[in-house]
Design a protein around this motif. Sequence first.
Motif, PDB file in Angstrom:
ATOM      1  N   ALA A 186       9.420   6.066  -3.989  1.00 24.54           N
ATOM      2  CA  ALA A 186       8.655   5.029  -3.305  1.00 24.54           C
ATOM      3  C   ALA A 186       9.572   4.130  -2.477  1.00 24.54           C
ATOM      4  O   ALA A 186       9.252   3.772  -1.336  1.00 24.54           O
ATOM      5  CB  ALA A 186       7.866   4.204  -4.317  1.00 24.54           C
ATOM      6  N   VAL A 187      10.739   3.767  -3.029  1.00 26.22           N
ATOM      7  CA  VAL A 187      11.688   2.932  -2.286  1.00 26.22           C
ATOM      8  C   VAL A 187      12.232   3.694  -1.082  1.00 26.22           C
ATOM      9  O   VAL A 187      12.413   3.123   0.005  1.00 26.22           O
ATOM     10  CB  VAL A 187      12.829   2.461  -3.216  1.00 26.22           C
TER      11      VAL A 187
ATOM     12  N   ALA B  56       0.827  -1.205   0.000  1.00 28.73           N
ATOM     13  CA  ALA B  56       0.000   0.000   0.000  1.00 28.73           C
ATOM     14  C   ALA B  56       0.864   1.259   0.000  1.00 28.73           C
ATOM     15  O   ALA B  56       0.568   2.234  -0.701  1.00 28.73           O
ATOM     16  CB  ALA B  56      -0.934  -0.007   1.209  1.00 28.73           C
ATOM     17  N   VAL B  57       1.948   1.249   0.798  1.00 30.02           N
ATOM     18  CA  VAL B  57       2.852   2.406   0.828  1.00 30.02           C
ATOM     19  C   VAL B  57       3.457   2.635  -0.555  1.00 30.02           C
ATOM     20  O   VAL B  57       3.493   3.767  -1.056  1.00 30.02           O
ATOM     21  CB  VAL B  57       3.961   2.180   1.874  1.00 30.02           C
TER      22      VAL B  57
ATOM     23  N   LEU C  90       3.680   5.819  -5.479  1.00 33.20           N
ATOM     24  CA  LEU C  90       3.699   5.883  -6.934  1.00 33.20           C
ATOM     25  C   LEU C  90       2.531   6.708  -7.455  1.00 33.20           C
ATOM     26  O   LEU C  90       2.665   7.442  -8.439  1.00 33.20           O
ATOM     27  CB  LEU C  90       3.663   4.478  -7.524  1.00 33.20           C
ATOM     28  N   ARG C  91       1.366   6.588  -6.829  1.00 32.89           N
ATOM     29  CA  ARG C  91       0.233   7.422  -7.240  1.00 32.89           C
ATOM     30  C   ARG C  91       0.545   8.909  -7.024  1.00 32.89           C
ATOM     31  O   ARG C  91       0.169   9.752  -7.826  1.00 32.89           O
ATOM     32  CB  ARG C  91      -1.014   7.033  -6.451  1.00 32.89           C
ATOM     33  N   ARG C  92       1.252   9.208  -5.928  1.00 31.88           N
ATOM     34  CA  ARG C  92       1.526  10.605  -5.591  1.00 31.88           C
ATOM     35  C   ARG C  92       2.630  11.190  -6.446  1.00 31.88           C
ATOM     36  O   ARG C  92       2.526  12.332  -6.923  1.00 31.88           O
ATOM     37  CB  ARG C  92       1.908  10.704  -4.113  1.00 31.88           C
ATOM     38  N   THR C  93       3.718  10.437  -6.675  1.00 29.99           N
ATOM     39  CA  THR C  93       4.892  11.003  -7.343  1.00 29.99           C
ATOM     40  C   THR C  93       5.197  10.370  -8.688  1.00 29.99           C
ATOM     41  O   THR C  93       5.888  10.975  -9.512  1.00 29.99           O
ATOM     42  CB  THR C  93       6.141  10.831  -6.459  1.00 29.99           C
TER      43      THR C  93
END
Length: 234
Positions: free
Chosen positions: A53-54, A38-39, A44-47
């Motif tokens: 993300a990593v 989920a994180v 990925l949806r945000r940036t």
Amino acid sequence: MTGFTVPGSVHTGHDRAGGLVVLNRETGRWHLLNSSGAVLFEELRRTGDVAAAVRELARRHPAVAVERLTADADALIDALVRRGLLDLPVVQPRGGAGVLMAVAPRQAPRTGAITRIAFACALVLLRLPFRTCTAAVARIKRRAVLGDASPAEVAEWLAAARHVSRWYPGRVACLELSLTAVLAGALRRKRVLWCFGFREDPHTFHAWVETGGQPVLDVDDDPIASTYRRVFAV
């Protein structure tokens, strides 16, 4: 790598464990990500940036080597792209069938020609890809509907759908019954909302109808507000 986007056909909701329940409206398939997935997905949806993300995963899991996080992220991203939950510059065609919780039909007091027509139309529409089906329902409602149906009207149409379904030799579930009620309303120029959601422990998925912001249920149905979380509606 940057440039990942989440398609507009993807709808999500968080569960109590921090996981993410995902409905792909294009295929009608549900997916479940754990809290780490989920994180990654939300970052990925945000940036749209895998490295960002990593980094967020590394911040939350400092004991895990970055190399391991990167490899796990790459594997998950590949799975998300293949399932149509993330978009790349070139997207593979998608297809599939919906998976929704079954509801046993029960005899209802009244039926009519409109209900039988609505049920037949629902069966035809549900043979289409999920995205095509929901888009068609949205168009029908835009062209035909003049106002909201009352809860009493929707309850009658839902009960009639259950009754008509007793004579159908195939499988009938919440998806078929809820769409029949929606189409029965549209044929009467009344608006009924077609809703999709999930519950936890265990995760199951459901389709139901609402009007005036309230679910309309049969006496055998679980309460929606306390049991299911809506992810998408037509």
